[in-house]
Motif scaffolding. Structure first.
Motif, PDB file in Angstrom:
ATOM      1  N   LYS A  31       0.812  -1.214   0.000  1.00  0.00           N
ATOM      2  CA  LYS A  31       0.000   0.000   0.000  1.00  0.00           C
ATOM      3  C   LYS A  31       0.852   1.275   0.000  1.00  0.00           C
ATOM      4  O   LYS A  31       0.317   2.377  -0.083  1.00  0.00           O
ATOM      5  CB  LYS A  31      -0.940   0.017   1.208  1.00  0.00           C
ATOM      6  N   LEU A  32       2.161   1.146   0.082  1.00  0.00           N
ATOM      7  CA  LEU A  32       3.038   2.314   0.176  1.00  0.00           C
ATOM      8  C   LEU A  32       2.888   3.257  -1.010  1.00  0.00           C
ATOM      9  O   LEU A  32       2.761   4.474  -0.828  1.00  0.00           O
ATOM     10  CB  LEU A  32       4.499   1.893   0.336  1.00  0.00           C
ATOM     11  N   ASP A  33       2.883   2.754  -2.212  1.00  0.00           N
ATOM     12  CA  ASP A  33       2.751   3.624  -3.393  1.00  0.00           C
ATOM     13  C   ASP A  33       1.406   4.342  -3.416  1.00  0.00           C
ATOM     14  O   ASP A  33       1.341   5.524  -3.752  1.00  0.00           O
ATOM     15  CB  ASP A  33       2.943   2.831  -4.687  1.00  0.00           C
ATOM     16  N   ASP A  34       0.344   3.634  -3.034  1.00  0.00           N
ATOM     17  CA  ASP A  34      -0.975   4.262  -2.975  1.00  0.00           C
ATOM     18  C   ASP A  34      -0.986   5.407  -1.960  1.00  0.00           C
ATOM     19  O   ASP A  34      -1.545   6.476  -2.217  1.00  0.00           O
ATOM     20  CB  ASP A  34      -2.048   3.242  -2.587  1.00  0.00           C
ATOM     21  N   VAL A  35      -0.378   5.165  -0.807  1.00  0.00           N
ATOM     22  CA  VAL A  35      -0.319   6.182   0.249  1.00  0.00           C
ATOM     23  C   VAL A  35       0.492   7.386  -0.223  1.00  0.00           C
ATOM     24  O   VAL A  35       0.069   8.533  -0.078  1.00  0.00           O
ATOM     25  CB  VAL A  35       0.261   5.586   1.550  1.00  0.00           C
ATOM     26  N   ARG A  36       1.659   7.132  -0.818  1.00  0.00           N
ATOM     27  CA  ARG A  36       2.518   8.235  -1.283  1.00  0.00           C
ATOM     28  C   ARG A  36       1.803   9.084  -2.326  1.00  0.00           C
ATOM     29  O   ARG A  36       1.823  10.315  -2.264  1.00  0.00           O
ATOM     30  CB  ARG A  36       3.825   7.685  -1.854  1.00  0.00           C
ATOM     31  N   GLU A  37       1.153   8.436  -3.271  1.00  0.00           N
ATOM     32  CA  GLU A  37       0.433   9.169  -4.317  1.00  0.00           C
ATOM     33  C   GLU A  37      -0.722   9.983  -3.738  1.00  0.00           C
ATOM     34  O   GLU A  37      -0.929  11.134  -4.123  1.00  0.00           O
ATOM     35  CB  GLU A  37      -0.080   8.203  -5.376  1.00  0.00           C
ATOM     36  N   ALA A  38      -1.482   9.393  -2.836  1.00  0.00           N
ATOM     37  CA  ALA A  38      -2.628  10.082  -2.238  1.00  0.00           C
ATOM     38  C   ALA A  38      -2.171  11.303  -1.438  1.00  0.00           C
ATOM     39  O   ALA A  38      -2.786  12.366  -1.505  1.00  0.00           O
ATOM     40  CB  ALA A  38      -3.414   9.125  -1.353  1.00  0.00           C
ATOM     41  N   LEU A  39      -1.083  11.155  -0.688  1.00  0.00           N
ATOM     42  CA  LEU A  39      -0.566  12.282   0.095  1.00  0.00           C
ATOM     43  C   LEU A  39      -0.004  13.370  -0.813  1.00  0.00           C
ATOM     44  O   LEU A  39      -0.168  14.559  -0.550  1.00  0.00           O
ATOM     45  CB  LEU A  39       0.489  11.800   1.092  1.00  0.00           C
ATOM     46  N   SER A  40       0.644  12.967  -1.875  1.00  0.00           N
ATOM     47  CA  SER A  40       1.194  13.921  -2.830  1.00  0.00           C
ATOM     48  C   SER A  40       0.083  14.759  -3.467  1.00  0.00           C
ATOM     49  O   SER A  40       0.251  15.961  -3.678  1.00  0.00           O
ATOM     50  CB  SER A  40       1.984  13.178  -3.907  1.00  0.00           C
ATOM     51  N   GLU A  41      -1.054  14.147  -3.731  1.00  0.00           N
ATOM     52  CA  GLU A  41      -2.184  14.854  -4.335  1.00  0.00           C
ATOM     53  C   GLU A  41      -2.736  15.960  -3.446  1.00  0.00           C
ATOM     54  O   GLU A  41      -3.303  16.931  -3.939  1.00  0.00           O
ATOM     55  CB  GLU A  41      -3.301  13.867  -4.681  1.00  0.00           C
ATOM     56  N   ILE A  42      -2.574  15.828  -2.117  1.00  0.00           N
ATOM     57  CA  ILE A  42      -3.069  16.880  -1.215  1.00  0.00           C
ATOM     58  C   ILE A  42      -1.942  17.796  -0.742  1.00  0.00           C
ATOM     59  O   ILE A  42      -2.124  18.592   0.169  1.00  0.00           O
ATOM     60  CB  ILE A  42      -3.841  16.298  -0.007  1.00  0.00           C
ATOM     61  N   GLY A  43      -0.760  17.675  -1.364  1.00  0.00           N
ATOM     62  CA  GLY A  43       0.328  18.596  -1.073  1.00  0.00           C
ATOM     63  C   GLY A  43       1.297  18.163   0.011  1.00  0.00           C
ATOM     64  O   GLY A  43       2.170  18.932   0.404  1.00  0.00           O
ATOM     65  N   ILE A  44       1.184  16.938   0.493  1.00  0.00           N
ATOM     66  CA  ILE A  44       2.155  16.425   1.471  1.00  0.00           C
ATOM     67  C   ILE A  44       3.296  15.826   0.669  1.00  0.00           C
ATOM     68  O   ILE A  44       3.148  14.785   0.035  1.00  0.00           O
ATOM     69  CB  ILE A  44       1.526  15.346   2.392  1.00  0.00           C
ATOM     70  N   THR A  45       4.431  16.493   0.693  1.00  0.00           N
ATOM     71  CA  THR A  45       5.531  16.076  -0.177  1.00  0.00           C
ATOM     72  C   THR A  45       6.666  15.374   0.553  1.00  0.00           C
ATOM     73  O   THR A  45       7.459  14.686  -0.068  1.00  0.00           O
ATOM     74  CB  THR A  45       6.122  17.295  -0.911  1.00  0.00           C
ATOM     75  N   GLY A  46       6.752  15.546   1.863  1.00  0.00           N
ATOM     76  CA  GLY A  46       7.854  14.941   2.598  1.00  0.00           C
ATOM     77  C   GLY A  46       7.389  13.829   3.509  1.00  0.00           C
ATOM     78  O   GLY A  46       6.437  13.979   4.274  1.00  0.00           O
ATOM     79  N   MET A  47       8.044  12.671   3.376  1.00  0.00           N
ATOM     80  CA  MET A  47       7.753  11.564   4.268  1.00  0.00           C
ATOM     81  C   MET A  47       8.935  10.623   4.279  1.00  0.00           C
ATOM     82  O   MET A  47       9.774  10.653   3.379  1.00  0.00           O
ATOM     83  CB  MET A  47       6.488  10.821   3.849  1.00  0.00           C
ATOM     84  N   THR A  48       9.002   9.811   5.311  1.00  0.00           N
ATOM     85  CA  THR A  48      10.041   8.799   5.434  1.00  0.00           C
ATOM     86  C   THR A  48       9.355   7.449   5.501  1.00  0.00           C
ATOM     87  O   THR A  48       8.357   7.298   6.199  1.00  0.00           O
ATOM     88  CB  THR A  48      10.868   9.021   6.722  1.00  0.00           C
ATOM     89  N   ALA A  49       9.882   6.461   4.782  1.00  0.00           N
ATOM     90  CA  ALA A  49       9.334   5.106   4.821  1.00  0.00           C
ATOM     91  C   ALA A  49      10.438   4.146   5.255  1.00  0.00           C
ATOM     92  O   ALA A  49      11.556   4.202   4.736  1.00  0.00           O
ATOM     93  CB  ALA A  49       8.788   4.708   3.452  1.00  0.00           C
ATOM     94  N   ILE A  50      10.111   3.303   6.217  1.00  0.00           N
ATOM     95  CA  ILE A  50      11.079   2.371   6.785  1.00  0.00           C
ATOM     96  C   ILE A  50      10.465   0.975   6.756  1.00  0.00           C
ATOM     97  O   ILE A  50       9.316   0.791   7.160  1.00  0.00           O
ATOM     98  CB  ILE A  50      11.387   2.748   8.251  1.00  0.00           C
ATOM     99  N   GLU A  51      11.223  -0.007   6.291  1.00  0.00           N
ATOM    100  CA  GLU A  51      10.747  -1.385   6.340  1.00  0.00           C
ATOM    101  C   GLU A  51      10.876  -1.887   7.768  1.00  0.00           C
ATOM    102  O   GLU A  51      11.939  -1.783   8.377  1.00  0.00           O
ATOM    103  CB  GLU A  51      11.575  -2.265   5.401  1.00  0.00           C
ATOM    104  N   VAL A  52       9.768  -2.397   8.312  1.00  0.00           N
ATOM    105  CA  VAL A  52       9.754  -2.904   9.685  1.00  0.00           C
ATOM    106  C   VAL A  52       9.064  -4.267   9.702  1.00  0.00           C
ATOM    107  O   VAL A  52       8.486  -4.694   8.711  1.00  0.00           O
ATOM    108  CB  VAL A  52       9.031  -1.932  10.654  1.00  0.00           C
ATOM    109  N   LYS A  53       9.140  -4.933  10.848  1.00  0.00           N
ATOM    110  CA  LYS A  53       8.421  -6.187  11.041  1.00  0.00           C
ATOM    111  C   LYS A  53       7.669  -6.099  12.345  1.00  0.00           C
ATOM    112  O   LYS A  53       8.132  -5.471  13.293  1.00  0.00           O
ATOM    113  CB  LYS A  53       9.390  -7.373  11.081  1.00  0.00           C
ATOM    114  N   GLY A  54       6.499  -6.705  12.399  1.00  0.00           N
ATOM    115  CA  GLY A  54       5.733  -6.676  13.625  1.00  0.00           C
ATOM    116  C   GLY A  54       4.561  -7.620  13.549  1.00  0.00           C
ATOM    117  O   GLY A  54       4.336  -8.284  12.544  1.00  0.00           O
TER     118      GLY A  54
END
Length: 112
Positions: free
Chosen positions: A12-35
């Motif tokens: 879902k990362l690409d969907d989230v990045r695109e959706a946030l970009s559409e509303i003007g949120i341009t900066g984010m950090t993504a980290i691979e985690v396990k849980g």
């Protein structure tokens, strides 16, 4: 200022990045985690032996933004990350006291 930490399914990362970009949120950090949580885990077969995989791969997305952008960002993030199935993840919101852009020395909202 607020910090959003969202634990989401990796695909879902690409969907989230695109959706946030559409509303003007341009900066984010993504980290691979396990849980794991309610999703628990699953069993796998490796070289004839069955073993339990307790920790599942997830992605942690971190976003720092102005407080007036928070509600819209949470709405878009939740919608973009949702599959409707167990293991969709969680979102945590905390306050941020100070932000400094290292290169220019800008602070707080100017540094986001």
């Amino acid at each position: 200022m607020k910090k959003i930490e969202a634990i989401i399914k990796p695909f879902k990362l690409d969907d989230v990045r695109e959706a946030l970009s559409e509303i003007g949120i341009t900066g984010m950090t993504a980290i691979e985690v396990k849980g794991f949580g309610r999703q628990k885990g699953h069993t796998e077969l490796y070289r004839g032996a069955e073993y339990i995989v307790d920790f599942l791969p997830k992605v942690k997305v971190e976003i720092v933004l102005a407080e007036d952008e928070l509600d819209r960002c949470l709405e878009v993030l939740t919608e973009a990350a949702r599959t409707g199935k167990i293991g969709d993840g969680k979102i945590f919101v905390t306050s941020v006291e100070k932000v400094i852009r290292i290169r220019t020395g800008e602070q707080d909202k100017d540094a986001i």
